[in-house]
Every structure is written in structure tokens, then in C-alpha cells.
Design a protein around this motif. Sequence first.
Motif, PDB file in Angstrom:
ATOM      1  N   VAL A   1       0.862  -1.174   0.000  1.00  0.00           N
ATOM      2  CA  VAL A   1       0.000   0.000   0.000  1.00  0.00           C
ATOM      3  C   VAL A   1       0.900   1.225   0.000  1.00  0.00           C
ATOM      4  CG1 VAL A   1      -1.685   1.328   1.339  1.00  0.00           C
ATOM      5  CG2 VAL A   1      -1.876  -1.168   1.216  1.00  0.00           C
ATOM      6  N   THR A   2       0.591   2.157  -0.876  1.00  0.00           N
ATOM      7  CA  THR A   2       1.284   3.448  -0.864  1.00  0.00           C
ATOM      8  C   THR A   2       0.232   4.521  -0.669  1.00  0.00           C
ATOM      9  OG1 THR A   2       2.958   2.603  -2.392  1.00  0.00           O
ATOM     10  CG2 THR A   2       2.839   4.987  -2.116  1.00  0.00           C
ATOM     11  N   GLY A   3       0.436   5.325   0.365  1.00  0.00           N
ATOM     12  CA  GLY A   3      -0.480   6.413   0.655  1.00  0.00           C
ATOM     13  C   GLY A   3       0.215   7.745   0.472  1.00  0.00           C
ATOM     14  N   PHE A   4      -0.434   8.635  -0.236  1.00  0.00           N
ATOM     15  CA  PHE A   4       0.070   9.985  -0.457  1.00  0.00           C
ATOM     16  C   PHE A   4      -0.821  10.939   0.317  1.00  0.00           C
ATOM     17  CE2 PHE A   4       0.951   7.393  -4.172  1.00  0.00           C
ATOM     18  CZ  PHE A   4       2.315   7.568  -4.333  1.00  0.00           C
ATOM     19  N   VAL A   5      -0.213  11.795   1.126  1.00  0.00           N
ATOM     20  CA  VAL A   5      -0.969  12.706   1.974  1.00  0.00           C
ATOM     21  C   VAL A   5      -0.575  14.137   1.627  1.00  0.00           C
ATOM     22  CG1 VAL A   5      -1.482  13.375   4.348  1.00  0.00           C
ATOM     23  CG2 VAL A   5      -1.000  10.960   3.804  1.00  0.00           C
TER      24      VAL A   5
ATOM     25  N   GLN B   1       1.774  11.460   8.514  1.00  0.00           N
ATOM     26  CA  GLN B   1       1.334  10.677   7.351  1.00  0.00           C
ATOM     27  C   GLN B   1       1.061   9.209   7.691  1.00  0.00           C
ATOM     28  OE1 GLN B   1       4.055  12.698   7.293  1.00  0.00           O
ATOM     29  NE2 GLN B   1       3.486  14.326   5.863  1.00  0.00           N
ATOM     30  N   PRO B   2       1.933   8.545   8.471  1.00  0.00           N
ATOM     31  CA  PRO B   2       1.641   7.135   8.782  1.00  0.00           C
ATOM     32  C   PRO B   2       0.284   6.928   9.466  1.00  0.00           C
ATOM     33  CG  PRO B   2       3.926   7.625   9.260  1.00  0.00           C
ATOM     34  CD  PRO B   2       3.247   8.947   8.974  1.00  0.00           C
TER      35      PRO B   2
ATOM     36  N   GLY C   1      -5.741   4.499   8.032  1.00  0.00           N
ATOM     37  CA  GLY C   1      -7.150   4.325   7.653  1.00  0.00           C
ATOM     38  C   GLY C   1      -7.302   3.256   6.584  1.00  0.00           C
ATOM     39  N   ALA C   2      -6.423   3.273   5.601  1.00  0.00           N
ATOM     40  CA  ALA C   2      -6.452   2.252   4.547  1.00  0.00           C
ATOM     41  C   ALA C   2      -5.978   0.906   5.089  1.00  0.00           C
ATOM     42  CB  ALA C   2      -5.595   2.690   3.362  1.00  0.00           C
ATOM     43  N   SER C   3      -4.865   0.920   5.797  1.00  0.00           N
ATOM     44  CA  SER C   3      -4.293  -0.329   6.317  1.00  0.00           C
ATOM     45  C   SER C   3      -5.261  -1.055   7.236  1.00  0.00           C
ATOM     46  CB  SER C   3      -2.990  -0.033   7.065  1.00  0.00           C
ATOM     47  OG  SER C   3      -2.016   0.458   6.175  1.00  0.00           O
TER      48      SER C   3
ATOM     49  N   ARG D   1       4.259  -1.051   3.289  1.00  0.00           N
ATOM     50  CA  ARG D   1       3.575   0.219   3.075  1.00  0.00           C
ATOM     51  C   ARG D   1       4.548   1.384   3.046  1.00  0.00           C
ATOM     52  NH1 ARG D   1      -0.483   2.582   7.518  1.00  0.00           N
ATOM     53  NH2 ARG D   1       1.327   3.779   8.127  1.00  0.00           N
ATOM     54  N   SER D   2       4.154   2.395   2.294  1.00  0.00           N
ATOM     55  CA  SER D   2       4.816   3.700   2.327  1.00  0.00           C
ATOM     56  C   SER D   2       3.749   4.745   2.572  1.00  0.00           C
ATOM     57  CB  SER D   2       5.513   4.000   0.992  1.00  0.00           C
ATOM     58  OG  SER D   2       6.520   3.054   0.727  1.00  0.00           O
ATOM     59  N   ALA D   3       4.089   5.754   3.383  1.00  0.00           N
ATOM     60  CA  ALA D   3       3.192   6.882   3.641  1.00  0.00           C
ATOM     61  C   ALA D   3       3.996   8.133   3.340  1.00  0.00           C
ATOM     62  CB  ALA D   3       2.710   6.873   5.089  1.00  0.00           C
TER      63      ALA D   3
END
Length: 153
Positions: free
Chosen positions: A94-98, A107-108, A113-115, A130-132
Motif C-alpha cells: 500500500v502506498t499512501g500519499f498525503v 502521514q503514517p 485508515g487504509a491499512s 507500506r509507504s506513507a
Amino acid sequence: MTAGPHAKLAELGLVLPEVVPPLADYVPAVQSGRHVYVSGQLPLSEGKLLATGRVGAGVSAEQAKDLAARCALNALAAIDALVGLETVVKIVKVTGFVASADGFTGQPAVVNGASELFGSVFGEAGRHARSAVGVAELPLGAPVEVEVIVEVA
């Protein structure tokens, strides 16, 4: 026998939305071998962005966490439309961009929320790398965007 992903979503009071139409020249998800790559999903509901702005300035971290969960739900819809959720073996990455205000470093916690949604739906198979990442801007002014890679049977 454990409940399947659709039953888990129902237990959570969630319904898969329609697949979000692409905003440009790409597809929502593509399969290559045993992996499905889901394009970045925004927190859209019924074609409308649920919030705009930067986290830490106008959008709270808690609100952004909920928006990340919506992005994850949209990703699940794209996976379901392409191959069916029942074929998911593992959420791999999962990669999340904030979209982050100056000085915002949470950011983590936002991408949790997704994780957390993936964990609730798939159990141990929902645990992932994961990356945030904090960014200056996202498409349409969205506060968060999530992309996913899953392994399928």
C-alpha cells in the motif's frame, strides 16, 4: 470457515461503491500474472470528492484517516470489478500519499485508515508492506490518495 471479503464488508456496514472512473488516460486496475495493481484512488463518493485541502491545515488527521479508508474501499471496488475480491490472496503493498501542510508529519497515522480497512476485511492476508508519503498537492485538491498491489489466486 472464515467469512469472505464481501461478508466482512457487510459486517463492517460497508458496501462496495461503483468503480471510480479514471480522471485521465489510465485504467482503475490491471492484472499482471498473479498481481493486481490498483491505480491511485482518491476519496470519491458518487463522483464527488469528500474533502479538499491539506492535512494539518483545514483537514484534520482524523478526517484524513477516514478519507484514506474511503480510498481503500474504492480500491477494493476496482479489484472486485477486475478479478473479484474472493481471489485476493494477499494485500502486498500500500502506498499512501498525503497532501501535507508545512510541518505535518503524521502521514503514517493517516494511511492507517487504509491499512486498518484491509486488515479488517482480509485478516492476516490484509497485512502489507507500506509507504506513507507527504506531498504538496494531489489531483483535484484531494487530501489523500492510496494505491495498492495485491496478489491473487
